[in-house]
Design a protein around this motif. Structure first.
Motif, PDB file in Angstrom:
ATOM      1  N   CYS A  74       0.863  -1.191   0.000  1.00  0.00           N
ATOM      2  CA  CYS A  74       0.000   0.000   0.000  1.00  0.00           C
ATOM      3  C   CYS A  74       0.894   1.234   0.000  1.00  0.00           C
ATOM      4  CB  CYS A  74      -0.883  -0.025   1.253  1.00  0.00           C
ATOM      5  SG  CYS A  74      -1.771   1.499   1.586  1.00  0.00           S
ATOM      6  N   ASP A 101      -1.234   7.644  -2.157  1.00  0.00           N
ATOM      7  CA  ASP A 101      -1.931   8.060  -3.370  1.00  0.00           C
ATOM      8  C   ASP A 101      -2.118   9.577  -3.382  1.00  0.00           C
ATOM      9  OD1 ASP A 101      -3.792   8.188  -1.340  1.00  0.00           O
ATOM     10  OD2 ASP A 101      -5.416   7.273  -2.471  1.00  0.00           O
ATOM     11  N   TYR A 161      -2.490  10.085   7.381  1.00  0.00           N
ATOM     12  CA  TYR A 161      -3.180   9.672   6.164  1.00  0.00           C
ATOM     13  C   TYR A 161      -2.778   8.242   5.770  1.00  0.00           C
ATOM     14  CZ  TYR A 161      -4.857   9.385   1.423  1.00  0.00           C
ATOM     15  OH  TYR A 161      -5.493   8.966   0.284  1.00  0.00           O
ATOM     16  N   GLN A 214      -4.660   5.869   7.911  1.00  0.00           N
ATOM     17  CA  GLN A 214      -6.057   5.758   7.466  1.00  0.00           C
ATOM     18  C   GLN A 214      -6.160   4.875   6.231  1.00  0.00           C
ATOM     19  OE1 GLN A 214      -7.302   9.757   6.688  1.00  0.00           O
ATOM     20  NE2 GLN A 214      -7.536  10.284   8.853  1.00  0.00           N
ATOM     21  N   ARG A 215      -5.288   5.142   5.265  1.00  0.00           N
ATOM     22  CA  ARG A 215      -5.333   4.388   4.002  1.00  0.00           C
ATOM     23  C   ARG A 215      -5.079   2.903   4.252  1.00  0.00           C
ATOM     24  NH1 ARG A 215      -5.004   4.273  -1.483  1.00  0.00           N
ATOM     25  NH2 ARG A 215      -3.175   3.355  -2.474  1.00  0.00           N
ATOM     26  N   ARG A 234      -8.099   1.336   6.050  1.00  0.00           N
ATOM     27  CA  ARG A 234      -9.237   1.131   5.152  1.00  0.00           C
ATOM     28  C   ARG A 234      -9.002  -0.074   4.241  1.00  0.00           C
ATOM     29  NH1 ARG A 234      -9.545   7.257   4.612  1.00  0.00           N
ATOM     30  NH2 ARG A 234     -11.162   7.772   6.123  1.00  0.00           N
TER      31      ARG A 234
END
Length: 184
Positions: free
Chosen positions: A130, A133, A171, A174-175, A178
């Motif tokens: 991951c 982005d 962030y 969070q990413r 998720r």
């Protein structure tokens, strides 16, 4: 609820601050386990903390973190990675979501190599990577200041982590959370 394990080494506290920010970003979305590698985990040059490894076994996602020293992760993190080879041979971490974060002394202190090391470690374990982005230099809040898409790279400015880098770490948490939630 899915579990995010944040596995990191920090000597000066900077990487610890990034790990805390990653955890803050993931809180409420997944359960979070901060797994700090310490000097006591290294015995005769070998990482020995089965409890930490078992936490990763249970996790749905893992964030790897280390300062960049001499163009790569700290020796303490590398000792952890080397000790993960028993799990590698059994592919016990396969299909977990993984991400990485690092800090260095300079804006281009070869942090990309540390992030690449983390992504290769993840690939060897069969994990799914991951990245960020957020296009570098394009975010109105200044996140992803150094423009690294593979993970969070930062460096100190006037002896402090910029708030935008801590925001980027949140962030990333969070990413990652998720993505782990979708996987479960």
């Amino acid at each position: 609820m899915p579990l995010l394990a944040i596995v990191y080494f920090s000597i000066t506290g900077t990487t610890d601050k990034l790990a805390h920010a990653v955890a803050c970003g993931a809180n409420g979305i997944v359960d979070v386990a901060r797994c700090r590698i310490t000097g006591n985990d290294i015995v005769s040059g070998r990482f020995q903390n089965e409890s930490l490894l078992e936490t990763i076994d249970r996790a749905d996602a893992v964030a790897f973190g280390s300062p960049t020293y001499m163009g790569g992760p700290a020796a303490q993190f590398k000792a952890f990675a080397d000790a993960s080879s028993d799990r590698w041979s059994q592919q016990r971490w396969a299909n977990k979501i993984a991400a990485g974060f690092t800090t260095g002394a300079c804006a281009n202190g070869d942090q990309l190599h540390t992030l690449t090391y983390f992504s290769i470690l993840a690939a060897q374990h069969g994990m799914l990577w991951c990245g960020l982005d957020i296009p570098g230099g394009e975010d109105p809040g200044g996140r992803n200041r150094l423009g690294s898409q593979v993970g969070l790279a930062t460096h100190l400015v006037e002896d402090a982590l910029p708030e935008s880098d801590l925001s980027t770490a949140e962030y990333l948490g969070q990413r990652l959370a998720r993505m782990a939630g979708r996987k479960s």
